[in-house]
Enzyme design. Structure first.
Site, PDB file in Angstrom:
ATOM      1  CD  GLN A  16      63.370  42.884  67.998  1.00 33.95           C
ATOM      2  OE1 GLN A  16      62.756  42.171  68.779  1.00 33.95           O
ATOM      3  NE2 GLN A  16      63.502  44.202  68.176  1.00 33.95           N
ATOM      4  CE1 TYR A  66      69.667  54.904  72.247  1.00 38.28           C
ATOM      5  CE2 TYR A  66      67.936  55.825  70.873  1.00 38.28           C
ATOM      6  CZ  TYR A  66      68.759  55.910  71.984  1.00 38.28           C
ATOM      7  OH  TYR A  66      68.675  57.004  72.820  1.00 38.28           O
ATOM      8  CD  GLU A 117      73.926  49.596  68.384  1.00 42.30           C
ATOM      9  OE1 GLU A 117      74.354  49.078  69.427  1.00 42.30           O
ATOM     10  OE2 GLU A 117      72.711  49.887  68.232  1.00 42.30           O
ATOM     11  CG  ASP A 158      64.502  49.047  68.339  1.00 38.06           C
ATOM     12  OD1 ASP A 158      63.895  49.035  69.421  1.00 38.06           O
ATOM     13  OD2 ASP A 158      64.787  48.012  67.711  1.00 38.06           O
ATOM     14  CB  CYS A 210      61.677  46.239  74.134  1.00 41.45           C
ATOM     15  SG  CYS A 210      63.064  47.048  74.951  1.00 41.45           S
TER      16      CYS A 210
END
Length: 422
Positions: free
Chosen positions: A247, A280, A304, A352, A379
């Site tokens: 992030q 994720y 992931e 995410d 996002c």
């Protein structure tokens, strides 16, 4: 070609809507209600349904309009055009309004949910005027070897002597390593990654915990960086690759992880054991606190796609002696087709996904596993809205939604949504 138009409303991608002879025009650096003169992008005589353009003169201004804090990122006509801050002409309060309206409208239009979405500003951003928040920046060396950004619509590279969106710690590192002095091979990609010091100020707090990368090769600092995040009162230490994802806002890991864990804890309702999915999952920002949140026994299934991030996550888990996390590297949808039986029925799913969203197939796979709740971190509000429509059609309802302005001066916004099984 130039035209005088009245701006009508917010649109996507940091633009606003106007009309010319009935044709939609998406306008950069505008605000609703304004009367502006715009320059239409070439070719402006195409037969497509819409045109695009940019403000060259403001004739009647919206009250939220301000002078760009970073001129280079402003309109081309005012000496800007480098990109990276498409709301630099909007006051901080106006940016929150813009994002709240945008997320709410997308949720209604595509998600078929009528909800007013609150937007929170990250700690310290108001005091810093919406600047100095990026812990990672990327640039390209121009023909003279100087760090630069390309001016929109041209091949011109604008040399940089600073980066107003970068954190003060990153700017200290850049200066100490002569980044602004140039000397790079023309065309090379320059990346700086500087974790925000949590126990010190400026470069004295950074120490060697930074990286200057050129074309992916480490030139100064360390390839493996340390990020410290306090979640629900407990400090977690993450090792992350200097060239990998994390992030980017200095306070985003704290704000998002705190909120996500709070939601998950609320859905667990005091359970002494749980199965949790973290999809994720990156380097494990949410995985680590998820694996420690239930005292008796928590089993976490983590997926992931990036192998470097997975290796970082595995090291981070081992450092905390967290053994009840099954970490898989691979495509999320393909991996969910082969979940071990003892992990196949999660209590809560956290996901995410990247900007494109989870898509219908992954949403269906999650719903088939029948978790009581889903915590979705997005996002991109358009992708979230589309996936919301899918999830509500699969028997889930939106129970909570909150957005975070962790990308000041840009149209981007992070949104956390909680879905419960009906």
């Amino acid at each position: 070609m130039q035209a005088e138009v009245r701006i009508e409303r917010y649109a996507d991608q940091g633009r606003c809507v106007a009309h010319i002879d009935g044709r939609v025009v998406f306008v950069r650096f505008a605000l609703p209600g304004e009367l502006v003169r715009i320059e239409l992008d070439e070719p402006h005589d195409r037969d497509e349904r819409f045109w695009t353009g940019e403000v060259v003169e403001v004739l009647e201004a919206n009250a939220d309009r301000v002078e760009p804090a970073w001129t280079l990122a402003g309109p081309l006509a005012m000496g800007g055009g480098v990109g990276g801050a498409d709301l630099v002409h909007v006051s901080l309060a106006g940016q929150l309004t813009w994002k709240a309206v945008t997320v709410s409208e997308q949720m209604k239009r595509l998600g078929h949910v009528d909800v007013a979405v609150p937007v929170s500003r990250a700690a310290g951003d108001e005091e810093l005027g919406g600047l100095h928040w990026r812990t990672r920046i990327e640039m390209i060396a121009d023909e003279n070897g100087m760090p630069s950004m390309r001016r929109r619509g041209t091949h011109v590279r604008v040399p940089l002597s600073t980066m107003p969106l970068a954190t003060n710690a990153l700017l200290d590192v850049a200066s100490a390593n002569g980044v602004w002095d140039g000397g790079f091979e023309p065309g090379s990609q320059i990346r700086l990654s500087v974790p925000e010091p949590r126990h010190g100020e400026g470069i004295t707090g950074v120490g060697g915990n930074y990286a200057v990368l050129v074309d992916g090769e480490l030139k100064a600092g360390s390839r493996r960086l340390t990020e410290q995040v306090t979640v629900a009162g407990r400090e977690f230490t993450y090792g992350v690759d200097a060239n990998g994802f994390w992030q980017v806002h200095r306070e985003a890991p704290v704000a998002l992880a705190d909120h996500v864990i709070d939601l998950v804890r609320g859905e667990m309702d005091g359970a002494v054991s749980a199965v949790l999915w973290d999809l994720y999952s990156g380097s494990g920002l949410f995985t680590l606190p998820l694996a420690t949140m239930v005292a008796e026994r928590t089993r976490v299934f983590s997926v992931e796609g990036g192998d470097v991030a997975v290796k970082s996550q595995q090291r981070n888990l081992r450092a905390l002696d967290l053994n009840d996390v099954d970490v898989r590297c691979g495509d999320v949808s393909r991996t969910l087709a082969h979940v071990p039986a003892h992990l196949a029925h999660p209590d809560v799913v956290v996901l995410d996904p990247p900007r494109a969203g989870a898509h219908a197939k992954v949403c269906r796979q999650i719903a088939e596993a029948a978790p009581r709740a889903i915590v979705y971190i997005a996002c991109d509000c358009t992708s979230l809205a589309r996936d919301t429509a899918t999830l509500t059609g699969l028997g889930y309802e939106l129970a909570d939604i909150h957005a975070y302005d962790i990308y000041p001066m840009t149209h981007h916004v992070e949104t956390v949504a909680l879905f419960r099984r009906v």
